[in-house]
Design a protein around this motif. Structure first.
Motif, PDB file in Angstrom:
ATOM      1  N   GLY A 171       0.815  -1.207   0.000  1.00  0.00           N
ATOM      2  CA  GLY A 171       0.000   0.000   0.000  1.00  0.00           C
ATOM      3  C   GLY A 171       0.852   1.262   0.000  1.00  0.00           C
ATOM      4  O   GLY A 171       2.065   1.228   0.133  1.00  0.00           O
ATOM      5  N   ALA A 172       0.200   2.375  -0.152  1.00  0.00           N
ATOM      6  CA  ALA A 172       0.888   3.661  -0.171  1.00  0.00           C
ATOM      7  C   ALA A 172       0.984   4.216   1.245  1.00  0.00           C
ATOM      8  O   ALA A 172       0.085   4.035   2.070  1.00  0.00           O
ATOM      9  N   TRP A 173       2.083   4.877   1.539  1.00  0.00           N
ATOM     10  CA  TRP A 173       2.266   5.515   2.838  1.00  0.00           C
ATOM     11  C   TRP A 173       1.652   6.895   2.798  1.00  0.00           C
ATOM     12  O   TRP A 173       1.995   7.724   1.956  1.00  0.00           O
ATOM     13  N   ARG A 174       0.701   7.101   3.681  1.00  0.00           N
ATOM     14  CA  ARG A 174       0.081   8.421   3.819  1.00  0.00           C
ATOM     15  C   ARG A 174       0.204   8.783   5.286  1.00  0.00           C
ATOM     16  O   ARG A 174      -0.478   8.230   6.137  1.00  0.00           O
ATOM     17  N   SER A 175       1.066   9.719   5.581  1.00  0.00           N
ATOM     18  CA  SER A 175       1.421  10.015   6.964  1.00  0.00           C
ATOM     19  C   SER A 175       0.366  10.811   7.726  1.00  0.00           C
ATOM     20  O   SER A 175       0.289  10.725   8.939  1.00  0.00           O
ATOM     21  N   CYS A 176      -0.427  11.588   7.048  1.00  0.00           N
ATOM     22  CA  CYS A 176      -1.376  12.441   7.745  1.00  0.00           C
ATOM     23  C   CYS A 176      -2.741  12.337   7.067  1.00  0.00           C
ATOM     24  O   CYS A 176      -2.906  12.754   5.930  1.00  0.00           O
ATOM     25  N   LEU A 177      -3.691  11.735   7.784  1.00  0.00           N
ATOM     26  CA  LEU A 177      -5.029  11.557   7.235  1.00  0.00           C
ATOM     27  C   LEU A 177      -6.058  12.185   8.161  1.00  0.00           C
ATOM     28  O   LEU A 177      -5.911  12.136   9.382  1.00  0.00           O
ATOM     29  N   PRO A 178      -7.111  12.750   7.601  1.00  0.00           N
ATOM     30  CA  PRO A 178      -8.187  13.236   8.453  1.00  0.00           C
ATOM     31  C   PRO A 178      -8.852  12.050   9.144  1.00  0.00           C
ATOM     32  O   PRO A 178      -9.054  10.994   8.551  1.00  0.00           O
ATOM     33  N   LEU A 179      -9.197  12.215  10.401  1.00  0.00           N
ATOM     34  CA  LEU A 179      -9.819  11.151  11.178  1.00  0.00           C
ATOM     35  C   LEU A 179     -11.134  10.705  10.543  1.00  0.00           C
ATOM     36  O   LEU A 179     -11.452   9.510  10.554  1.00  0.00           O
ATOM     37  N   ALA A 180     -11.853  11.604   9.947  1.00  0.00           N
ATOM     38  CA  ALA A 180     -13.123  11.268   9.306  1.00  0.00           C
ATOM     39  C   ALA A 180     -12.907  10.274   8.153  1.00  0.00           C
ATOM     40  O   ALA A 180     -13.768   9.460   7.849  1.00  0.00           O
ATOM     41  N   GLU A 181     -11.732  10.304   7.528  1.00  0.00           N
ATOM     42  CA  GLU A 181     -11.449   9.415   6.400  1.00  0.00           C
ATOM     43  C   GLU A 181     -11.144   7.982   6.852  1.00  0.00           C
ATOM     44  O   GLU A 181     -11.454   7.027   6.160  1.00  0.00           O
TER      45      GLU A 181
END
Length: 188
Positions: A171-181
């Protein structure tokens, strides 16, 4: 430790089902005890040169080259030889050699020729018949033999990277995501 799934089919999908048991990595070595390494000849002390050639062709028939390299390219026969020479007990070596000799006898009985002399489709027919018979008898040596072929294949670089398409971090590394997502955060 569990044995690989038994199936009377010799296709890659059946072998992949058995490969699930390889995820433990070093667990494959749990059946063996370390012996001093002494190698002589093409087959080493456990296998004669002729037995090693038979092992190569049986392994190649079990996991042939398709859109990915097969057991020969992955070095599975060499892995088995080294395991028999360096790690296997005398009983294990005797069992694996007995399997190879039984496959050779099956080739003579079925087609009147040595396994190595048969074309690929007849080799497959010999192994299919032998596989069905050995699995119906629940032959532990044959199960161990197939297991070693799988371990040799999937623990190789070819098996792990080309057949399984190893991905260090899926998978892709996404360091900062909105909690709603993502919903809730995971506790680790």
């Amino acid at each position: 430790m569990s044995e690989p799934a038994t199936s009377s089919k010799l296709d890659r999908r059946a072998l992949l089902l058995g490969a699930v048991f390889l995820l433990g990595g070093a667990a494959a070595l749990s059946r063996f005890t370390r012996k001093p390494a002494t190698k002589t000849g093409a087959g080493g002390p456990a296998l004669s040169g002729e037995q090693f050639m038979l092992l190569e062709q049986v392994s190649d028939t079990l996991i042939p080259a398709t859109d990915t390299p097969g057991a020969l390219a992955a070095g599975a026969p060499g892995f088995i030889r080294d395991m028999l020479n360096d790690w296997a007990s005398a009983d294990t070596r005797t069992g694996i050699i007995a399997v190879l000799e039984s496959i050779e006898r099956q080739a003579w009985a079925q087609f009147g020729a040595a396994f190595l002399e048969l074309p690929a489709e007849r080799r497959l027919a010999v192994l299919r018949r032998y596989d069905e018979d050995a699995l119906s008898r629940q032959d532990p040596a044959y199960g161990q033999f197939k297991y070693l072929v799988l371990v040799g294949y999937y623990q190789s670089e070819i098996g792990a990277t080309q057949e399984l398409r190893y991905e260090l971090v899926p998978g892709a590394w996404r360091s900062c995501l909105p909690l709603a997502e993502v919903g809730r955060a995971a506790a680790v």
